[in-house]
Design a protein around this motif. Structure first.
Motif, PDB file in Angstrom:
ATOM      1  N   ASP A 126      20.998 -20.585   1.726  1.00 36.60           N
ATOM      2  CA  ASP A 126      20.638 -19.772   2.879  1.00 36.60           C
ATOM      3  C   ASP A 126      19.980 -18.486   2.391  1.00 36.60           C
ATOM      4  OD1 ASP A 126      20.409 -18.551   5.330  1.00 36.60           O
ATOM      5  OD2 ASP A 126      22.548 -18.524   5.772  1.00 36.60           O
ATOM      6  N   VAL A 127      18.658 -18.443   2.445  1.00 40.52           N
ATOM      7  CA  VAL A 127      17.904 -17.277   1.997  1.00 40.52           C
ATOM      8  C   VAL A 127      16.994 -16.838   3.136  1.00 40.52           C
ATOM      9  CG1 VAL A 127      16.265 -16.386   0.291  1.00 40.52           C
ATOM     10  CG2 VAL A 127      17.936 -18.123  -0.384  1.00 40.52           C
ATOM     11  N   GLU A 128      17.150 -15.605   3.573  1.00 41.21           N
ATOM     12  CA  GLU A 128      16.348 -15.078   4.679  1.00 41.21           C
ATOM     13  C   GLU A 128      14.868 -15.021   4.299  1.00 41.21           C
ATOM     14  OE1 GLU A 128      17.369 -14.160   7.766  1.00 41.21           O
ATOM     15  OE2 GLU A 128      19.424 -14.748   7.283  1.00 41.21           O
ATOM     16  N   GLY A 129      14.005 -15.151   5.296  1.00 38.04           N
ATOM     17  CA  GLY A 129      12.569 -15.005   5.089  1.00 38.04           C
ATOM     18  C   GLY A 129      12.248 -13.577   4.676  1.00 38.04           C
ATOM     19  N   ILE A 130      11.285 -13.421   3.796  1.00 37.37           N
ATOM     20  CA  ILE A 130      10.904 -12.084   3.331  1.00 37.37           C
ATOM     21  C   ILE A 130       9.418 -11.847   3.580  1.00 37.37           C
ATOM     22  CG2 ILE A 130      12.692 -11.956   1.565  1.00 37.37           C
ATOM     23  CD1 ILE A 130      10.431 -12.576  -0.488  1.00 37.37           C
ATOM     24  N   TYR A 131       9.056 -10.601   3.650  1.00 31.23           N
ATOM     25  CA  TYR A 131       7.663 -10.210   3.821  1.00 31.23           C
ATOM     26  C   TYR A 131       7.404  -8.982   2.964  1.00 31.23           C
ATOM     27  CZ  TYR A 131       3.506  -8.125   5.871  1.00 31.23           C
ATOM     28  OH  TYR A 131       2.277  -7.578   6.049  1.00 31.23           O
ATOM     29  N   THR A 132       6.354  -9.023   2.177  1.00 28.90           N
ATOM     30  CA  THR A 132       5.931  -7.873   1.398  1.00 28.90           C
ATOM     31  C   THR A 132       4.536  -7.509   1.875  1.00 28.90           C
ATOM     32  OG1 THR A 132       7.180  -8.712  -0.495  1.00 28.90           O
ATOM     33  CG2 THR A 132       5.582  -6.969  -0.937  1.00 28.90           C
ATOM     34  N   PRO A 133       4.349  -6.308   2.416  1.00 28.77           N
ATOM     35  CA  PRO A 133       3.040  -5.949   2.959  1.00 28.77           C
ATOM     36  C   PRO A 133       1.957  -5.931   1.877  1.00 28.77           C
ATOM     37  CG  PRO A 133       4.598  -4.105   3.142  1.00 28.77           C
ATOM     38  CD  PRO A 133       5.336  -5.251   2.537  1.00 28.77           C
ATOM     39  N   PRO A 134       0.719  -6.276   2.263  1.00 27.46           N
ATOM     40  CA  PRO A 134      -0.386  -6.332   1.299  1.00 27.46           C
ATOM     41  C   PRO A 134      -0.645  -5.009   0.573  1.00 27.46           C
ATOM     42  CG  PRO A 134      -1.043  -7.347   3.363  1.00 27.46           C
ATOM     43  CD  PRO A 134       0.296  -6.716   3.590  1.00 27.46           C
ATOM     44  N   ASP A 135      -0.244  -3.881   1.171  1.00 29.59           N
ATOM     45  CA  ASP A 135      -0.482  -2.588   0.512  1.00 29.59           C
ATOM     46  C   ASP A 135       0.669  -2.175  -0.411  1.00 29.59           C
ATOM     47  OD1 ASP A 135       1.354  -2.112   2.518  1.00 29.59           O
ATOM     48  OD2 ASP A 135       0.327  -0.333   3.309  1.00 29.59           O
ATOM     49  N   HIS A 136       1.677  -3.030  -0.572  1.00 27.19           N
ATOM     50  CA  HIS A 136       2.798  -2.740  -1.476  1.00 27.19           C
ATOM     51  C   HIS A 136       2.258  -2.655  -2.911  1.00 27.19           C
ATOM     52  CE1 HIS A 136       6.406  -3.482  -3.899  1.00 27.19           C
ATOM     53  NE2 HIS A 136       7.084  -3.018  -2.857  1.00 27.19           N
ATOM     54  N   TYR A 176      -3.120  -8.346  -7.044  1.00 26.46           N
ATOM     55  CA  TYR A 176      -4.542  -8.389  -6.646  1.00 26.46           C
ATOM     56  C   TYR A 176      -5.436  -7.940  -7.799  1.00 26.46           C
ATOM     57  CZ  TYR A 176      -3.663  -8.917  -1.582  1.00 26.46           C
ATOM     58  OH  TYR A 176      -3.310  -9.367  -0.348  1.00 26.46           O
ATOM     59  N   ALA A 177      -5.040  -6.840  -8.464  1.00 27.64           N
ATOM     60  CA  ALA A 177      -5.844  -6.297  -9.557  1.00 27.64           C
ATOM     61  C   ALA A 177      -5.941  -7.300 -10.716  1.00 27.64           C
ATOM     62  CB  ALA A 177      -5.245  -4.973 -10.039  1.00 27.64           C
ATOM     63  N   PHE A 178      -4.820  -7.949 -11.066  1.00 23.79           N
ATOM     64  CA  PHE A 178      -4.851  -8.960 -12.131  1.00 23.79           C
ATOM     65  C   PHE A 178      -5.758 -10.124 -11.755  1.00 23.79           C
ATOM     66  CE2 PHE A 178      -0.536  -7.442 -13.714  1.00 23.79           C
ATOM     67  CZ  PHE A 178      -1.047  -6.887 -14.870  1.00 23.79           C
ATOM     68  N   CYS A 179      -5.660 -10.577 -10.515  1.00 26.49           N
ATOM     69  CA  CYS A 179      -6.507 -11.689 -10.060  1.00 26.49           C
ATOM     70  C   CYS A 179      -7.984 -11.309 -10.135  1.00 26.49           C
ATOM     71  CB  CYS A 179      -6.144 -12.091  -8.638  1.00 26.49           C
ATOM     72  SG  CYS A 179      -4.549 -12.910  -8.510  1.00 26.49           S
ATOM     73  N   GLU A 180      -8.291 -10.086  -9.727  1.00 24.55           N
ATOM     74  CA  GLU A 180      -9.687  -9.641  -9.779  1.00 24.55           C
ATOM     75  C   GLU A 180     -10.170  -9.536 -11.232  1.00 24.55           C
ATOM     76  OE1 GLU A 180     -12.566  -6.080  -8.084  1.00 24.55           O
ATOM     77  OE2 GLU A 180     -10.434  -6.069  -7.576  1.00 24.55           O
ATOM     78  N   GLU A 181      -9.307  -9.045 -12.101  1.00 25.30           N
ATOM     79  CA  GLU A 181      -9.657  -8.925 -13.519  1.00 25.30           C
ATOM     80  C   GLU A 181      -9.916 -10.307 -14.137  1.00 25.30           C
ATOM     81  OE1 GLU A 181      -7.270  -7.699 -17.545  1.00 25.30           O
ATOM     82  OE2 GLU A 181      -6.964  -6.425 -15.778  1.00 25.30           O
ATOM     83  N   ILE A 182      -9.074 -11.278 -13.818  1.00 20.33           N
ATOM     84  CA  ILE A 182      -9.197 -12.623 -14.383  1.00 20.33           C
ATOM     85  C   ILE A 182     -10.368 -13.384 -13.766  1.00 20.33           C
ATOM     86  CG2 ILE A 182      -8.064 -14.890 -14.499  1.00 20.33           C
ATOM     87  CD1 ILE A 182      -5.386 -13.270 -14.703  1.00 20.33           C
ATOM     88  N   ASN A 183     -10.505 -13.305 -12.436  1.00 21.52           N
ATOM     89  CA  ASN A 183     -11.507 -14.105 -11.733  1.00 21.52           C
ATOM     90  C   ASN A 183     -12.838 -13.391 -11.509  1.00 21.52           C
ATOM     91  OD1 ASN A 183      -9.765 -16.354 -11.352  1.00 21.52           O
ATOM     92  ND2 ASN A 183      -8.750 -15.238  -9.706  1.00 21.52           N
ATOM     93  N   GLN A 217      -0.520  -5.062  -4.850  1.00 24.99           N
ATOM     94  CA  GLN A 217      -1.785  -4.494  -5.320  1.00 24.99           C
ATOM     95  C   GLN A 217      -1.992  -4.757  -6.823  1.00 24.99           C
ATOM     96  OE1 GLN A 217      -4.298  -3.114  -3.438  1.00 24.99           O
ATOM     97  NE2 GLN A 217      -3.019  -3.995  -1.833  1.00 24.99           N
ATOM     98  N   THR A 218      -0.902  -4.753  -7.590  1.00 25.42           N
ATOM     99  CA  THR A 218      -0.984  -5.088  -9.018  1.00 25.42           C
ATOM    100  C   THR A 218      -1.405  -6.540  -9.201  1.00 25.42           C
ATOM    101  OG1 THR A 218       0.721  -3.464  -9.554  1.00 25.42           O
ATOM    102  CG2 THR A 218       0.320  -5.194 -11.183  1.00 25.42           C
TER     103      THR A 218
END
Length: 119
Positions: free
Chosen positions: A74-84, A91-98, A88-89
């Motif tokens: 039993d694990v509650e649903g979680i949400y992490t906002p895109p500006d967290h 996102y930055a790694f994905c942009e650096e790699i891709n 953002q880290t």
């Protein structure tokens, strides 16, 4: 019965509605006999704002009274906002790699985040 099950709670603004699928099903010992029992596991992915107790109650009302439900995890649903900062880290790694900016796409998947590159 389960194919018609609907979550009766409002969807999350970004993540949408929770999901339910039959993960495993087992019955019988061999091909040429009628099984005396069957067992299956349900994978329910809730989103923030959905009560697990409420979902369990709705399932009990939907299913035959002879069907027993047991919670394995039993694990509650979680949400992490895109500006967290952590997101953002990532996102930055994905942009650096891709070499292109990552977009948040269908966050209700297994890890609630699926990053796609704009091509």
């Amino acid at each position: 019965m389960l194919e018609k099950f609907q979550f009766d709670t409002p969807p999350h603004d970004l993540m949408g509605q929770g999901t339910l699928n039959i993960g495993t099903a087992k019955a019988g010992l061999n091909i040429n006999s009628v099984p005396d029992a069957a067992e299956m596991t349900l994978d329910i992915r809730s989103v923030p704002g959905q009560s697990h107790q409420h979902i369990f109650g709705c399932l009990c009302k939907t299913l035959d009274p002879n069907i027993k439900l047991e919670t394995i995890m039993d694990v509650e649903g979680i949400y992490t906002p895109p500006d967290h900062p952590w997101i953002q880290t990532v996102y930055a790694f994905c942009e650096e790699i891709n070499g292109v900016k990552a977009l948040l796409q269908n966050p209700s998947l297994t890890l609630r985040m699926h990053l796609l590159s704009k091509v």
